[in-house]
Design an enzyme around this catalytic site. Structure first.
Site, PDB file in Angstrom:
ATOM      1  N   TYR A 159       0.838  -1.199   0.000  1.00 60.53           N
ATOM      2  CA  TYR A 159       0.000   0.000   0.000  1.00 60.53           C
ATOM      3  C   TYR A 159       0.875   1.251   0.000  1.00 60.53           C
ATOM      4  O   TYR A 159       1.550   1.557   0.980  1.00 60.53           O
ATOM      5  CB  TYR A 159      -0.940   0.010   1.203  1.00 60.53           C
ATOM      6  CG  TYR A 159      -2.029  -1.038   1.167  1.00 60.53           C
ATOM      7  CD1 TYR A 159      -2.335  -1.721  -0.008  1.00 60.53           C
ATOM      8  CD2 TYR A 159      -2.770  -1.345   2.305  1.00 60.53           C
ATOM      9  CE1 TYR A 159      -3.342  -2.681  -0.051  1.00 60.53           C
ATOM     10  CE2 TYR A 159      -3.778  -2.302   2.272  1.00 60.53           C
ATOM     11  CZ  TYR A 159      -4.056  -2.966   1.100  1.00 60.53           C
ATOM     12  OH  TYR A 159      -5.053  -3.918   1.068  1.00 60.53           O
ATOM     13  N   ASN A 203      -8.180 -13.623  -0.338  1.00 61.59           N
ATOM     14  CA  ASN A 203      -8.592 -14.046  -1.681  1.00 61.59           C
ATOM     15  C   ASN A 203      -8.255 -15.512  -1.967  1.00 61.59           C
ATOM     16  O   ASN A 203      -7.922 -15.878  -3.090  1.00 61.59           O
ATOM     17  CB  ASN A 203      -7.951 -13.149  -2.748  1.00 61.59           C
ATOM     18  CG  ASN A 203      -8.210 -11.675  -2.506  1.00 61.59           C
ATOM     19  OD1 ASN A 203      -9.347 -11.221  -2.542  1.00 61.59           O
ATOM     20  ND2 ASN A 203      -7.159 -10.917  -2.244  1.00 61.59           N
TER      21      ASN A 203
END
Length: 305
Positions: free
Chosen positions: A52, A148
């Protein structure tokens, strides 16, 4: 703020978590306002990733927390690793190196949760287990999770781990509700009945892993936010109608829809607007009825048989 147990761990955290992906680029003062607003409404779980802002989000957050002089035991910090430029990497060396970098940027001695960000097709479960063991033994990571991951990939990894995984981050919301629609169309020869995720939501409940819902207000692949979007008139009319009943905003109702699911989902809110964070925090006090939940589900374009 409602608290939930995260997986089978000892963590009792806020049902809403602050996703810090967009923190990079904020001034220190603006980031301080975001973190302060989050804590004031009871958010005590903060989600990061080493990628990030190329680490800037973690660095800025660490600087803010240090400036606020917040006790470390008042916060739950989670970070993710495994995504590199052009490939995924679950090697022991990269996992350990990523954690060391996150700890330095966050200015902390340990992570409460480390999650593997995207499935690495070349992952070696035993190698990951070695990395996790070393991080746990050194006190640098308390618990582990994934992001995920399909049920079969979770199983493949879990068989090599001594510690039980506690979270799986999955995109979920009114425009990403395939995890619930597939099971309601089982054995049907229609598009919705195609099982693309291995019944991951039911699997998470069976294995007692907490689902962390990311990008809960997005439609498509980061195409935009569906709330107040002209292409989703039926959904927005329904959101507004229910919002009026509870005297809150459509965004609160869209979040309450996720909270209402019995999987005890933790929603990751990615807003960097203090007022919006305060607004969304009202969602854990709104208990939608079963009928309202299904009204929103159908207004999103999912049909009942």
């Amino acid at each position: 703020m409602k608290k939930i147990q995260i997986g089978t761990s000892s963590i009792e955290a806020s049902q809403l978590a602050l996703g810090c992906m967009r923190m990079a680029g904020l001034s220190t003062e603006k980031a301080k306002e975001v973190v302060t607003a989050s804590m004031e409404v009871g958010i005590n779980f903060f989600d990061h990733a080493d990628i990030y802002g190329d680490g800037e989000s973690e660095r800025l957050f660490g600087e803010v927390i240090r400036g606020l002089n917040v006790s470390r035991d008042q916060l739950y910090l989670q970070s993710k690793c495994g995504i590199r430029k052009g490939y995924y990497d679950f090697s022991k060396e990269h996992i350990i190196s990523s954690v060391e970098g996150s700890l330095q940027r966050l200015q902390t001695d340990y992570l409460d949760v480390l999650a593997l960000h995207r499935p690495d097709a070349l992952m070696e479960p035993d190698e990951i287990s070695e990395a996790f063991y070393k991080l746990k033994k050194s006190g640098k990571v308390r618990f582990f999770g994934v992001s995920n991951f399909a049920p079969s990939t979770v199983e493949l990894l879990q068989q090599s781990l001594s510690d039980k995984l506690i979270v799986n981050q999955l995109q979920f919301g009114l425009q990403h509700a395939g995890m619930v629609s597939t099971n309601m169309n089982v054995n049907m020869e229609n598009e919705t009945g195609i099982n693309r995720d291995g019944s991951v939501l039911d699997y998470m409940r069976l294995k007692q892993l907490t689902v962390q819902a990311w990008s809960p207000y997005q439609f498509g692949y980061f195409d935009g936010v569906f709330i107040n979007h002209p292409d989703f008139k039926e959904l927005n009319d329904c959101l507004q109608s229910i919002a009026n009943r509870y005297q809150v905003t459509p965004t609160v109702i869209a979040t309450s829809w996720i909270n209402r699911h019995p999987a005890n989902i933790q929603t990751i809110v990615g807003s960097m607007n203090p007022e919006r964070i305060k607004e969304i925090s009202q969602s854990t006090s709104v208990e939608l009825t079963r009928q309202e939940w299904y009204e929103l589900y159908q207004a999103s374009g999912f049909k009942l048989l």
